[in-house]
Design an enzyme around this catalytic site. Sequence first.
Site, short mmCIF file in Angstrom:
data_model
loop_
_atom_site.label_atom_id
_atom_site.label_comp_id
_atom_site.label_asym_id
_atom_site.label_seq_id
_atom_site.Cartn_x
_atom_site.Cartn_y
_atom_site.Cartn_z
N LYS A 175 -8.51 3.41 8.22
CA LYS A 175 -7.66 3.81 7.08
C LYS A 175 -8.37 3.42 5.80
O LYS A 175 -9.18 2.49 5.78
CB LYS A 175 -6.32 3.07 7.15
N ASP A 183 -3.40 10.99 2.90
CA ASP A 183 -2.19 10.19 3.10
C ASP A 183 -1.43 10.31 1.77
O ASP A 183 -1.68 11.27 1.02
CB ASP A 183 -2.55 8.73 3.45
N1 GLU Z 1 -2.45 9.77 7.07
C1 GLU Z 1 -2.04 10.38 8.30
C2 GLU Z 1 -1.52 9.32 9.25
O1 GLU Z 1 -0.94 8.36 8.82
C3 GLU Z 1 -3.09 11.30 8.88
C4 GLU Z 1 -4.40 10.67 9.22
C5 GLU Z 1 -5.51 11.65 9.62
O2 GLU Z 1 -5.25 12.85 9.70
O3 GLU Z 1 -6.61 11.17 9.87
O4 GLU Z 1 -1.61 9.41 10.44
#
Ligand code: GLU
Length: 460
Positions: free
Chosen positions: A140, A180
């Site tokens: 992340k 996100d």
């Molecule tokens: N931000 C999204 C999540 O919390 C998607 C993450 C992504 O597609 O890599 O899963």
Amino acid sequence: MIMTQTTKDDSLQRAKDYVDGVFKTVQERNPGEVEFHQATKHIFSSLVPVFAKHPKYMKNGILERISEPERLITFRVPWVDDNGNVQVNRGFRVQFNSSIGPYKGGTRFHPSVNASIIKFLGFEQIFKNALTGQPIGGGKGGADFSPKGKSDNEIMRFCQSYMTELVNHIGPNVDIPAGDIGVGAREIGFMFGQYKRLRGAYEPGVLTGKDVRFGGSLVRPEATGYGLIYFANHMMHDLGLTFEGSNVVVSGAGNVAIYAMEKAMELGAKVVACSDSSGYIYDEQGINLETIKRLKFSGNGQVASYLDEHPHAVFHDNCAEIWNVPCDIALPCATQNEIDADIAKTLIKNGVKVVAEGSNMPSNQEAIDLFNESHILFGPAKAANAGGVAVSALEMAQNSMKLTWPFEKVDKKLHEIMLNIYHNAVNAAEEYGYPGNLDVGANIAGFIKVGDAMIREGVV
Ligand code: GLU
């Protein structure tokens, strides 16, 4: 018989002591990181029956290793605003776990971003990604940058500066960021452009959530919201409940909320309220989604302006109070920790039957406990909102094959993935003595997949 029970009690106690001990280390090693403590404590406590039954995870130090990121990168993001002033933000990328695939996870641009937020999100992502059945590890990233009120040029300069450092740490087989909160197709486009320029190579698989004109996947924008509704629908189906004719409240009005509303409406639900940071709107006739899309997708519109076109609706300037609106199905799709014990009690008092989480960690532990005690159907975030990252993995697959799948094909795969996640969570809950508890089941199913891989890959 008595002996067996005693042995079982002993192993449960040993497992509990082990979990408590590792959690204490996490607290001491990450002082003040309350969101990270909350996420680890929540998952750790679900795993006690797993350690009691399979001491191999304790012997191999899986919990000690899985709760320490493989890498945490923090960097300066300097940029110049439209007035010529130098601005400095802090960028992050946590590369949490790569046992089942390259690090994968979104990027959040929001003033609240700090190491604790990024680590809680990255930790959750490990288990969520494992649940999707796709070969993706957990990561992340983000920055304490507020996109609110910024011009397109400011956003572009910020994204370019963020990527100028990040380029050293990512790649299609290393770490694949996506969006996100505060990061959508526009930001991903700017970041991709800068990555391409700095690398001197066209590697679309390095980022997901791209525009379809340069390697994005169909259904990716809709995937988290649609997946949430597919998941909730499966949970409800087993109890004879349906979206048809149900009253739904959705917090948030971003990408996840909008497509959750769209799919819920398609299935015959009436969505009566949604929100943003300025407040919430209540429309007893059912929200007009076209208006919300127009407001939120084109610039900096707020839900309050909904009343300009729909004067019969009501606006309240406290977004947290959206949960006072009675509903059958509650879909928190805003941000973490928006549902505490008091809000959970209000929802239960008002007759909610289903709570399914579209955002990450919207309900705190006390709220989850109350939902479980009151037999409310509860779809935990890491299972219910996994559709977004699942379709990101499908985007990566299409990028490496250099082809594009049609909408129906991706949507069908998303559907199958959500059904699988549901079954895996149900089965794990059943097997470890928590029948019907999808929260515990999802934590266990995700953990076992990653834990087994970590054992086989040795102490790394
Ligand atoms: N931000 C999204 C999540 O919390 C998607 C993450 C992504 O597609 O890599 O899963």
